[in-house]
Design an enzyme around this catalytic site. Sequence first.
Site, PDB file in Angstrom:
ATOM      1  N   GLU A 258     -10.588   2.588  -7.047  1.00  0.00           N
ATOM      2  CA  GLU A 258      -9.174   2.984  -7.052  1.00  0.00           C
ATOM      3  C   GLU A 258      -8.371   2.255  -8.136  1.00  0.00           C
ATOM      4  OE1 GLU A 258      -9.106   3.412  -2.148  1.00  0.00           O
ATOM      5  OE2 GLU A 258      -8.122   1.729  -3.130  1.00  0.00           O
ATOM      6  N   PRO A 259      -8.679   2.498  -9.387  1.00  0.00           N
ATOM      7  CA  PRO A 259      -7.982   1.775 -10.451  1.00  0.00           C
ATOM      8  C   PRO A 259      -6.552   2.268 -10.642  1.00  0.00           C
ATOM      9  CG  PRO A 259      -9.393   3.454 -11.403  1.00  0.00           C
ATOM     10  CD  PRO A 259      -9.626   3.504  -9.924  1.00  0.00           C
ATOM     11  N   GLY A 260      -5.655   1.356 -10.828  1.00  0.00           N
ATOM     12  CA  GLY A 260      -4.269   1.706 -11.159  1.00  0.00           C
ATOM     13  C   GLY A 260      -3.929   1.071 -12.487  1.00  0.00           C
ATOM     14  N   ARG A 261      -3.550  -0.196 -12.400  1.00  0.00           N
ATOM     15  CA  ARG A 261      -3.131  -0.953 -13.576  1.00  0.00           C
ATOM     16  C   ARG A 261      -4.116  -0.852 -14.746  1.00  0.00           C
ATOM     17  NH1 ARG A 261      -0.020  -5.598 -12.827  1.00  0.00           N
ATOM     18  NH2 ARG A 261      -0.718  -5.513 -10.665  1.00  0.00           N
ATOM     19  N   ARG A 297       9.187  -6.121 -13.029  1.00  0.00           N
ATOM     20  CA  ARG A 297       8.112  -7.113 -12.916  1.00  0.00           C
ATOM     21  C   ARG A 297       8.489  -8.520 -13.379  1.00  0.00           C
ATOM     22  NH1 ARG A 297       3.729  -7.043 -15.108  1.00  0.00           N
ATOM     23  NH2 ARG A 297       2.439  -7.599 -13.352  1.00  0.00           N
ATOM     24  N   CYS A 327      24.141  -7.180 -12.886  1.00  0.00           N
ATOM     25  CA  CYS A 327      24.829  -8.374 -12.401  1.00  0.00           C
ATOM     26  C   CYS A 327      23.944  -9.226 -11.500  1.00  0.00           C
ATOM     27  CB  CYS A 327      26.101  -7.978 -11.677  1.00  0.00           C
ATOM     28  SG  CYS A 327      27.161  -7.026 -12.751  1.00  0.00           S
TER      29      CYS A 327
END
Length: 401
Positions: A258-261, A297, A327
Amino acid sequence: MNFKELASTYKTPLYIYDLDYMSAQYKELKEAFKGRKSIMAYAIKSNSNLSVIKHFAELGSGADCVSIGEVRRAFLAGIPSYKIIFSGVGKSDDEIREAIQKDILYINVESEAELGRVELIAKELNSVCRISIRVNPNIDPLTHPYISTGLHDNKFGVEIDAAKRMYIRANNSEYLDPVGIHFHIGSQLTELEPIYESAAIVADMVRSLQSIKIELKFFDVGGGLGVKYNNETTIKPYDYAQAIFSTLKGLDLTIICEPGRFLTANAGYFLTKVLYEKQNGSKRFVVVDGAMNDLLRPSLYKAYHKIEPITESKSELSQADVVGPVCESGDFFAKECMLPTLEHNDLLVVHSAGAYGFGMGSNYNTRGRSAEVALKGGKAKLIRRREEFEDLIALEKEFLE
Ligand SMILES: *Cc1c(COP(=O)(O)O)cnc(C)c1O
Protein backbone atom coordinates in the site's frame (compact mmCIF):
# COMPACT_ATOMS: atom_id res chain seq x y z
CA MET A 1 10.56 22.34 -15.12
CA ASN A 2 9.44 25.84 -16.09
CA PHE A 3 8.07 27.06 -12.78
CA LYS A 4 7.88 30.69 -13.95
CA GLU A 5 5.63 29.79 -16.83
CA LEU A 6 3.45 27.55 -14.63
CA ALA A 7 3.12 30.37 -12.10
CA SER A 8 2.11 32.86 -14.75
CA THR A 9 -0.42 30.49 -16.34
CA TYR A 10 -2.01 29.04 -13.21
CA LYS A 11 -1.12 31.66 -10.54
CA THR A 12 0.16 30.86 -7.06
CA PRO A 13 0.05 29.18 -4.62
CA LEU A 14 0.05 26.10 -6.84
CA TYR A 15 0.56 22.35 -6.55
CA ILE A 16 2.34 20.68 -9.46
CA TYR A 17 2.55 16.89 -9.87
CA ASP A 18 4.88 15.09 -12.24
CA LEU A 19 2.86 12.05 -13.30
CA ASP A 20 5.82 10.55 -15.18
CA TYR A 21 7.78 10.47 -11.93
CA MET A 22 4.84 8.72 -10.24
CA SER A 23 4.83 6.12 -13.06
CA ALA A 24 8.54 5.48 -12.64
CA GLN A 25 8.17 4.98 -8.87
CA TYR A 26 5.17 2.70 -9.38
CA LYS A 27 6.99 0.56 -11.95
CA GLU A 28 10.10 0.25 -9.81
CA LEU A 29 8.10 -1.00 -6.84
CA LYS A 30 5.88 -3.33 -8.85
CA GLU A 31 8.98 -4.73 -10.57
CA ALA A 32 10.63 -5.39 -7.19
CA PHE A 33 7.82 -7.82 -6.31
CA LYS A 34 8.36 -9.82 -9.51
CA GLY A 35 8.39 -13.54 -8.85
CA ARG A 36 5.34 -13.50 -6.60
CA LYS A 37 1.74 -12.46 -7.12
CA SER A 38 1.30 -8.87 -5.96
CA ILE A 39 -1.09 -5.95 -6.06
CA MET A 40 0.08 -2.39 -5.51
CA ALA A 41 -2.81 -0.68 -3.71
CA TYR A 42 -2.10 3.04 -3.94
CA ALA A 43 -2.75 4.74 -0.58
CA ILE A 44 -5.18 7.40 -1.73
CA LYS A 45 -4.81 9.59 1.33
CA SER A 46 -1.30 10.59 0.27
CA ASN A 47 -2.70 12.44 -2.75
CA SER A 48 -6.37 11.99 -3.48
CA ASN A 49 -6.83 14.10 -6.59
CA LEU A 50 -9.05 12.10 -8.98
CA SER A 51 -6.66 12.56 -11.91
CA VAL A 52 -3.77 11.24 -9.82
CA ILE A 53 -5.81 8.18 -8.78
CA LYS A 54 -6.85 7.66 -12.41
CA HIS A 55 -3.21 7.78 -13.42
CA PHE A 56 -2.45 4.93 -11.01
CA ALA A 57 -5.57 3.05 -12.14
CA GLU A 58 -4.20 3.14 -15.69
CA LEU A 59 -0.93 1.66 -14.46
CA GLY A 60 -2.88 -1.29 -13.02
CA SER A 61 -2.87 -0.11 -9.42
CA GLY A 62 -5.41 -0.93 -6.75
CA ALA A 63 -6.31 1.42 -3.91
CA ASP A 64 -6.00 1.50 -0.16
CA CYS A 65 -8.74 3.71 1.27
CA VAL A 66 -9.26 5.02 4.79
CA SER A 67 -12.78 6.44 4.41
CA ILE A 68 -15.79 5.67 2.25
CA GLY A 69 -15.09 8.97 0.51
CA GLU A 70 -11.78 7.57 -0.65
CA VAL A 71 -13.51 4.35 -1.74
CA ARG A 72 -15.87 6.45 -3.86
CA ARG A 73 -12.91 8.33 -5.33
CA ALA A 74 -11.26 5.01 -6.23
CA PHE A 75 -14.39 3.86 -8.09
CA LEU A 76 -14.79 7.21 -9.85
CA ALA A 77 -11.17 7.09 -11.02
CA GLY A 78 -11.61 3.62 -12.48
CA ILE A 79 -9.94 1.34 -9.92
CA PRO A 80 -11.67 -2.07 -10.13
CA SER A 81 -13.60 -3.18 -7.03
CA TYR A 82 -11.47 -6.31 -6.65
CA LYS A 83 -8.39 -4.15 -6.06
CA ILE A 84 -9.91 -1.84 -3.43
CA ILE A 85 -9.16 -2.19 0.28
CA PHE A 86 -10.87 -0.29 3.06
CA SER A 87 -8.67 0.32 6.13
CA GLY A 88 -8.92 2.64 9.11
CA VAL A 89 -9.34 2.48 12.86
CA GLY A 90 -12.91 3.76 13.06
CA LYS A 91 -15.35 2.94 10.29
CA SER A 92 -18.97 3.96 10.72
CA ASP A 93 -21.89 1.57 10.09
CA ASP A 94 -22.79 3.48 6.93
CA GLU A 95 -19.24 3.18 5.64
CA ILE A 96 -19.12 -0.55 6.36
CA ARG A 97 -22.51 -1.08 4.67
CA GLU A 98 -21.47 0.75 1.52
CA ALA A 99 -18.13 -1.08 1.34
CA ILE A 100 -19.95 -4.44 1.56
CA GLN A 101 -22.48 -3.39 -1.08
CA LYS A 102 -19.68 -2.25 -3.38
CA ASP A 103 -18.07 -5.71 -3.06
CA ILE A 104 -14.51 -4.44 -2.61
CA LEU A 105 -11.56 -6.83 -2.16
CA TYR A 106 -11.73 -6.72 1.64
CA ILE A 107 -12.33 -4.60 4.69
CA ASN A 108 -9.32 -4.31 6.94
CA VAL A 109 -10.69 -4.83 10.43
CA GLU A 110 -8.92 -3.06 13.28
CA SER A 111 -10.66 -4.29 16.46
CA GLU A 112 -12.81 -7.09 17.86
CA ALA A 113 -15.68 -4.66 18.26
CA GLU A 114 -15.42 -3.68 14.62
CA LEU A 115 -15.45 -7.33 13.57
CA GLY A 116 -18.79 -7.61 15.39
CA ARG A 117 -20.21 -4.61 13.53
CA VAL A 118 -19.01 -5.89 10.15
CA GLU A 119 -20.59 -9.30 10.84
CA LEU A 120 -23.89 -7.75 11.90
CA ILE A 121 -24.07 -5.47 8.87
CA ALA A 122 -23.12 -8.29 6.48
CA LYS A 123 -25.91 -10.34 8.05
CA GLU A 124 -28.43 -7.50 7.59
CA LEU A 125 -27.40 -7.32 3.94
CA ASN A 126 -27.53 -11.09 3.69
CA SER A 127 -24.05 -11.17 2.22
CA VAL A 128 -20.57 -12.41 3.03
CA CYS A 129 -17.90 -9.81 3.71
CA ARG A 130 -14.28 -10.54 2.90
CA ILE A 131 -12.06 -9.27 5.68
CA SER A 132 -8.46 -8.96 6.66
CA ILE A 133 -7.27 -8.19 10.16
CA ARG A 134 -4.74 -5.50 10.91
CA VAL A 135 -2.20 -6.97 13.28
CA ASN A 136 -0.10 -4.74 15.48
CA PRO A 137 3.25 -6.55 15.65
CA ASN A 138 4.54 -4.24 18.40
CA ILE A 139 7.70 -3.34 16.49
CA ASP A 140 9.27 0.08 16.78
CA PRO A 141 9.54 1.48 13.24
CA LEU A 142 12.32 3.90 14.35
CA THR A 143 10.62 7.03 12.96
CA HIS A 144 8.80 10.14 14.19
CA PRO A 145 6.27 9.30 16.98
CA TYR A 146 3.33 10.86 15.09
CA ILE A 147 3.84 8.62 12.10
CA SER A 148 4.60 5.34 13.86
CA THR A 149 1.62 3.01 14.06
CA GLY A 150 2.98 -0.45 14.90
CA LEU A 151 3.46 -0.18 18.67
CA HIS A 152 0.94 -1.29 21.28
CA ASP A 153 0.70 2.18 22.78
CA ASN A 154 -0.93 3.57 19.68
CA LYS A 155 -4.43 3.09 18.35
CA PHE A 156 -3.83 0.97 15.25
CA GLY A 157 -4.46 -2.75 14.78
CA VAL A 158 -4.90 -5.59 17.27
CA GLU A 159 -2.45 -7.75 19.19
CA ILE A 160 -1.51 -11.18 17.87
CA ASP A 161 -3.58 -13.09 20.45
CA ALA A 162 -6.69 -11.03 19.83
CA ALA A 163 -6.19 -11.39 16.08
CA LYS A 164 -6.15 -15.16 16.40
CA ARG A 165 -9.45 -15.17 18.29
CA MET A 166 -10.90 -12.89 15.63
CA TYR A 167 -9.81 -15.18 12.77
CA ILE A 168 -11.44 -18.15 14.47
CA ARG A 169 -14.63 -16.20 15.00
CA ALA A 170 -14.64 -14.91 11.42
CA ASN A 171 -13.97 -18.37 10.04
CA ASN A 172 -16.95 -19.74 11.95
CA SER A 173 -19.26 -16.97 10.78
CA GLU A 174 -21.64 -17.38 7.86
CA TYR A 175 -21.23 -13.70 7.05
CA LEU A 176 -17.47 -13.25 7.20
CA ASP A 177 -14.74 -14.60 4.96
CA PRO A 178 -11.25 -14.03 6.38
CA VAL A 179 -9.01 -13.71 3.31
CA GLY A 180 -6.11 -11.56 4.42
CA ILE A 181 -3.77 -10.35 7.10
CA HIS A 182 -2.42 -6.85 7.32
CA PHE A 183 0.22 -4.80 9.07
CA HIS A 184 1.36 -1.22 8.59
CA ILE A 185 3.92 -0.13 11.16
CA GLY A 186 4.39 3.48 10.22
CA SER A 187 5.24 6.01 7.59
CA GLN A 188 8.50 7.37 6.19
CA LEU A 189 10.27 4.13 7.14
CA THR A 190 13.97 4.28 6.42
CA GLU A 191 15.10 1.09 8.19
CA LEU A 192 14.50 -2.36 6.73
CA GLU A 193 14.87 -4.34 9.96
CA PRO A 194 11.51 -3.37 11.58
CA ILE A 195 9.68 -4.26 8.36
CA TYR A 196 11.42 -7.62 8.16
CA GLU A 197 10.69 -8.38 11.84
CA SER A 198 7.03 -7.43 11.46
CA ALA A 199 6.63 -9.49 8.30
CA ALA A 200 8.23 -12.47 10.03
CA ILE A 201 5.82 -12.23 12.98
CA VAL A 202 2.81 -11.90 10.69
CA ALA A 203 3.98 -14.73 8.40
CA ASP A 204 4.28 -17.00 11.45
CA MET A 205 0.74 -16.07 12.32
CA VAL A 206 -0.36 -17.14 8.80
CA ARG A 207 1.33 -20.52 9.40
CA SER A 208 -0.32 -20.97 12.76
CA LEU A 209 -3.72 -20.19 11.19
CA GLN A 210 -2.99 -22.73 8.47
CA SER A 211 -2.46 -25.35 11.13
CA ILE A 212 -6.06 -24.82 12.27
CA LYS A 213 -7.34 -24.86 8.68
CA ILE A 214 -7.75 -21.14 8.18
CA GLU A 215 -6.24 -20.44 4.76
CA LEU A 216 -5.53 -16.81 3.93
CA LYS A 217 -4.88 -15.52 0.41
CA PHE A 218 -3.53 -12.02 0.93
CA PHE A 219 -0.45 -10.86 2.82
CA ASP A 220 -0.86 -7.12 3.14
CA VAL A 221 2.40 -5.42 4.09
CA GLY A 222 0.94 -1.90 4.31
CA GLY A 223 2.80 1.11 3.01
CA GLY A 224 5.30 3.37 4.69
CA LEU A 225 8.35 3.23 2.42
CA GLY A 226 10.36 6.36 3.16
CA VAL A 227 11.58 8.91 0.64
CA LYS A 228 14.36 11.48 0.54
CA TYR A 229 13.23 14.88 1.79
CA ASN A 230 16.75 15.88 2.69
CA ASN A 231 19.66 13.49 3.08
CA GLU A 232 17.89 10.45 4.54
CA THR A 233 19.08 7.05 3.44
CA THR A 234 16.11 5.12 2.10
CA ILE A 235 15.17 1.49 1.54
CA LYS A 236 15.61 0.13 -1.98
CA PRO A 237 12.38 -1.42 -3.31
CA TYR A 238 14.29 -4.55 -4.33
CA ASP A 239 15.68 -5.05 -0.80
CA TYR A 240 12.25 -4.34 0.65
CA ALA A 241 10.59 -6.99 -1.49
CA GLN A 242 13.36 -9.53 -0.84
CA ALA A 243 13.07 -9.02 2.93
CA ILE A 244 9.34 -9.71 2.71
CA PHE A 245 9.84 -12.71 0.39
CA SER A 246 12.31 -14.19 2.87
CA THR A 247 9.57 -14.41 5.53
CA LEU A 248 7.11 -16.16 3.21
CA LYS A 249 8.93 -19.43 2.50
CA GLY A 250 6.44 -22.21 1.81
CA LEU A 251 3.48 -19.81 1.67
CA ASP A 252 1.52 -19.11 -1.50
CA LEU A 253 0.07 -15.70 -0.86
CA THR A 254 -0.66 -12.63 -2.96
CA ILE A 255 1.31 -9.72 -1.55
CA ILE A 256 -0.60 -6.49 -1.22
CA CYS A 257 1.52 -3.37 -0.85
CA GLU A 258 0.00 0.00 0.00
CA PRO A 259 2.48 2.67 -1.07
CA GLY A 260 1.51 6.31 -0.70
CA ARG A 261 4.37 8.69 -0.08
CA PHE A 262 6.82 6.57 -2.07
CA LEU A 263 4.77 7.13 -5.22
CA THR A 264 3.77 10.75 -4.78
CA ALA A 265 5.99 12.75 -2.39
CA ASN A 266 8.85 13.63 -4.70
CA ALA A 267 6.58 13.95 -7.71
CA GLY A 268 5.09 17.09 -6.17
CA TYR A 269 6.11 20.74 -5.97
CA PHE A 270 4.39 23.53 -4.14
CA LEU A 271 4.92 26.85 -5.85
CA THR A 272 4.53 30.04 -3.85
CA LYS A 273 5.27 33.70 -4.51
CA VAL A 274 7.23 36.07 -2.32
CA LEU A 275 5.08 38.88 -0.93
CA TYR A 276 7.57 40.72 1.25
CA GLU A 277 10.79 40.49 3.12
CA LYS A 278 10.79 41.79 6.68
CA GLN A 279 13.22 42.07 9.51
CA ASN A 280 12.25 41.86 13.18
CA GLY A 281 15.36 42.72 15.14
CA SER A 282 18.00 40.31 13.95
CA LYS A 283 15.44 37.90 12.51
CA ARG A 284 14.78 37.84 8.77
CA PHE A 285 11.40 36.69 7.45
CA VAL A 286 10.34 35.93 3.90
CA VAL A 287 6.54 36.24 3.73
CA VAL A 288 4.99 34.20 0.92
CA ASP A 289 1.47 33.76 -0.49
CA GLY A 290 1.22 30.08 0.47
CA ALA A 291 0.56 29.03 4.05
CA MET A 292 0.03 26.20 6.52
CA ASN A 293 -3.53 25.79 5.24
CA ASP A 294 -1.98 24.76 1.89
CA LEU A 295 0.91 22.63 3.16
CA LEU A 296 0.72 21.64 6.81
CA ARG A 297 3.64 19.24 7.20
CA PRO A 298 6.25 21.74 8.39
CA SER A 299 3.85 23.08 11.07
CA LEU A 300 2.43 19.69 12.06
CA TYR A 301 5.56 17.51 12.10
CA LYS A 302 8.35 20.09 11.84
CA ALA A 303 8.91 18.28 8.54
CA TYR A 304 11.77 19.42 6.35
CA HIS A 305 11.02 20.47 2.78
CA LYS A 306 13.76 21.72 0.50
CA ILE A 307 13.09 25.28 -0.70
CA GLU A 308 14.49 26.54 -3.97
CA PRO A 309 14.30 30.24 -4.86
CA ILE A 310 13.66 31.35 -8.44
CA THR A 311 15.01 34.86 -8.64
CA GLU A 312 17.36 37.15 -10.54
CA SER A 313 18.92 38.14 -7.22
CA LYS A 314 22.68 37.56 -7.05
CA SER A 315 22.96 38.64 -3.40
CA GLU A 316 24.70 36.64 -0.71
CA LEU A 317 22.73 34.00 1.13
CA SER A 318 21.55 34.58 4.66
CA GLN A 319 19.24 32.83 7.07
CA ALA A 320 15.51 33.48 6.88
CA ASP A 321 12.29 31.91 8.09
CA VAL A 322 9.85 31.34 5.25
CA VAL A 323 6.38 32.12 6.61
CA GLY A 324 2.82 32.42 5.33
CA PRO A 325 0.06 34.97 5.99
CA VAL A 326 -1.98 32.80 8.40
CA CYS A 327 -2.43 34.14 11.93
CA GLU A 328 -0.43 31.43 13.72
CA SER A 329 3.20 31.45 14.80
CA GLY A 330 3.30 27.87 13.56
CA ASP A 331 2.66 29.03 10.02
CA PHE A 332 6.02 28.41 8.38
CA PHE A 333 7.54 26.33 5.58
CA ALA A 334 11.15 26.56 6.73
CA LYS A 335 13.20 27.93 9.58
CA GLU A 336 16.68 29.32 9.16
CA CYS A 337 16.76 28.60 5.47
CA MET A 338 19.69 30.04 3.47
CA LEU A 339 18.22 32.37 0.85
CA PRO A 340 19.34 35.36 -1.26
CA THR A 341 17.56 38.69 -0.88
CA LEU A 342 14.20 38.24 -2.55
CA GLU A 343 11.94 40.63 -4.42
CA HIS A 344 8.17 40.91 -4.49
CA ASN A 345 6.89 38.21 -6.94
CA ASP A 346 10.02 36.04 -6.88
CA LEU A 347 9.06 32.38 -6.65
CA LEU A 348 9.91 29.72 -4.10
CA VAL A 349 9.58 26.05 -4.99
CA VAL A 350 8.82 23.83 -2.00
CA HIS A 351 9.99 20.34 -2.95
CA SER A 352 8.63 16.89 -2.01
CA ALA A 353 5.10 18.27 -1.71
CA GLY A 354 3.22 15.54 -3.60
CA ALA A 355 2.25 13.47 -0.54
CA TYR A 356 0.19 14.69 2.41
CA GLY A 357 0.25 18.17 0.93
CA PHE A 358 -2.96 19.32 -0.70
CA GLY A 359 -4.99 16.63 1.08
CA MET A 360 -4.12 17.95 4.53
CA GLY A 361 -5.09 21.44 3.45
CA SER A 362 -7.89 23.47 4.96
CA ASN A 363 -9.73 26.73 4.48
CA TYR A 364 -8.40 28.24 7.71
CA ASN A 365 -8.42 32.06 7.59
CA THR A 366 -10.96 31.76 4.73
CA ARG A 367 -8.24 30.92 2.28
CA GLY A 368 -9.27 29.01 -0.82
CA ARG A 369 -7.18 25.95 -1.48
CA SER A 370 -4.63 26.07 -4.31
CA ALA A 371 -5.10 24.85 -7.83
CA GLU A 372 -3.47 21.55 -8.80
CA VAL A 373 -1.68 20.92 -12.08
CA ALA A 374 -0.40 17.64 -13.52
CA LEU A 375 2.54 17.26 -15.88
CA LYS A 376 2.70 14.37 -18.30
CA GLY A 377 5.09 14.01 -21.22
CA GLY A 378 6.11 17.64 -20.72
CA LYS A 379 2.52 18.92 -20.96
CA ALA A 380 0.74 20.71 -18.11
CA LYS A 381 -2.94 20.23 -17.35
CA LEU A 382 -5.17 21.71 -14.67
CA ILE A 383 -6.62 18.91 -12.49
CA ARG A 384 -8.33 21.01 -9.81
CA ARG A 385 -9.29 24.63 -10.10
CA ARG A 386 -8.41 27.15 -7.42
CA GLU A 387 -11.10 27.54 -4.76
CA GLU A 388 -12.87 30.91 -4.93
CA PHE A 389 -14.57 32.81 -2.13
CA GLU A 390 -17.97 31.65 -3.41
CA ASP A 391 -16.88 28.01 -3.01
CA LEU A 392 -15.93 28.64 0.60
CA ILE A 393 -19.26 30.14 1.64
CA ALA A 394 -21.51 27.94 -0.51
CA LEU A 395 -22.63 25.71 2.35
CA GLU A 396 -23.31 28.59 4.76
CA LYS A 397 -24.87 31.33 2.69
CA GLU A 398 -28.41 29.91 2.67
CA PHE A 399 -28.50 30.00 6.49
CA LEU A 400 -27.82 33.76 6.75
CA GLU A 401 -31.50 34.74 7.06
C1 LIG B 1 -1.24 5.86 5.42
C2 LIG B 1 -1.33 4.44 5.09
C3 LIG B 1 -0.57 3.91 4.03
C4 LIG B 1 0.39 4.73 3.20
O1 LIG B 1 1.46 5.20 3.94
P1 LIG B 1 2.71 5.88 3.19
O2 LIG B 1 3.63 6.22 4.29
O3 LIG B 1 2.20 7.08 2.50
O4 LIG B 1 3.27 4.87 2.25
C5 LIG B 1 -0.73 2.58 3.74
N1 LIG B 1 -1.57 1.79 4.45
C6 LIG B 1 -2.30 2.27 5.48
C7 LIG B 1 -3.21 1.36 6.23
C8 LIG B 1 -2.19 3.60 5.84
O5 LIG B 1 -2.90 4.06 6.87
